[in-house]
Scaffold this active site. Sequence first.
Site, mmCIF file in Angstrom:
data_model
loop_
_atom_site.group_PDB
_atom_site.id
_atom_site.type_symbol
_atom_site.label_atom_id
_atom_site.label_comp_id
_atom_site.label_asym_id
_atom_site.label_seq_id
_atom_site.Cartn_x
_atom_site.Cartn_y
_atom_site.Cartn_z
ATOM 1 N N ALA A 22 1.014 -1.264 0.152
ATOM 2 C CA ALA A 22 0.002 0.124 -0.163
ATOM 3 C C ALA A 22 0.936 1.270 0.041
ATOM 4 O O ALA A 22 0.444 2.436 -0.400
ATOM 5 C CB ALA A 22 -0.888 -0.177 1.211
ATOM 6 N N ILE B 146 3.546 1.832 -1.784
ATOM 7 C CA ILE B 146 4.381 2.006 -2.790
ATOM 8 C C ILE B 146 3.534 2.736 -3.783
ATOM 9 O O ILE B 146 2.369 2.468 -4.150
ATOM 10 C CB ILE B 146 4.837 0.439 -3.568
ATOM 11 N N ASP C 5 22.990 24.618 -34.707
ATOM 12 C CA ASP C 5 23.279 24.954 -35.983
ATOM 13 C C ASP C 5 22.146 25.583 -36.658
ATOM 14 O O ASP C 5 20.851 24.857 -36.203
ATOM 15 C CB ASP C 5 23.862 23.844 -36.835
#
Length: 462
Positions: free
Chosen positions: A302, A304, A348
């Site tokens: 829970a 996580i 460039d």
Amino acid sequence: MEDAHAKTIAEVFAQLRANPGEGLSSREVKRRRKIWGTNELPCRPKKPFWKLILKQFDDLLVKILIAAAVISFFLGVANDEGSYALVEPGVILIILVANASVGVLTETNAAKAIEELGSYQADVATILRDGNLGVFPSAELVPGDVVELAVGDRIPADVRLWNMKGSSFRVDQALLTGESDSVLKSVEVISTVRAVLQDKTCMAYSGTVVTAGRARGVVVGTGMRTAIGKIQDAMSSVDNTDDTTPLKRKLDEFGTVLSKLIAVICGLVWIVNIGHFSDPAHGGMLRGAVHYLKIAVALAVAAIPEGLPAVVTTCLALGTRKMAKQNAIVRTLSAVETLGCTSVICSDKTGTVTTNIMTVSRVCVVNSVEISVENQSSPANYLTEYKVAGNSYAPDGKILEILTDKPVDRPANLASLLHFAICSSLCNESSLSYDRTTGSFKKIGESTEVALRVLAEKLGYL
């Protein structure tokens, strides 16, 4: 030969042991090819698809999520939850698959873009061998070969120019240097040994295109020893550098701290309840220990944040999509995030900020009209300005009169526009070709002349 531009023609031929009048012999070409290899940009070995997939899971948070999904599944099975045991692991799995899919797609597209550098190589070349000029595959070129270059030719290798036939010889080398105008070449020695590409006017580089004149040169670099080969090598070496971005470091730090914190809390929860292991409700001390272990693991699952990788991946994917629309090569999703930490960008202009395509946007011509004054007619001239639509080499675009902003139905029926189109096409050495693979028009020649040729087609003369 890195310093061919700083040596005289005699020195270059002496070092390469080549004859400017005869070229190399067939036997010598075979010997040199064994030493130098073929004049090709080698294709990098493709990373196996399964390795690309595994790379997307090489992240601490992702590994924690996988562990959470596995533990959640076994807990659900142990508690006889039936199909509900697959809900949470299924959601986590969908998030991980979406994350991996976006990452694999991005890296695959970037790899294809790098492989396209090979398309800038010439297919054939006019080579002097055994005293005779002939057309050979450009892959057979070796250092010391004498090549002849003409308008429209794509230069097959890095060449030291030594004999120009005509008043001028110009090359479009925007591919390498970003110069919007073609470069006037010469055979004079450049005294600066470490000169940049733009200053080496006696050199012609592989992949660039001749826009005017005819010349001969001696090959001094082939394959990966050419300027474009060095670009491919530099792009390929990016994989060997440390690509840890600030966001990745922060997420790794967060994952490390979170995993340690979860482990400590879960351990404390289990230890605190040691006294309840022998509760009769559990049917034994061992079952009680397993029961509180499940509670600790459920608490870990829970804690996580399974939605975090999805949110991060979605944000980076949106950034990648915007950059891809502008033809930017994004090697990895994490590269997008680093732009937010960038303070200086050295870029460039031609082909990056601009598209290196010149087109005519306005045309001003002199028209004449009969004016009647006191029953006498006399011609009078006046200027008319037209706007030309379209910003590519495609000969499609309407001609609009500026004052009325209305399209001209048949521009070639107007004498002034017709004569303008005739001059634009007759005094013109450029040409257009249609590339079926890309669905676009390619130019051969000076940008200004190409722009005028496209205008002549839009006016309906060609």
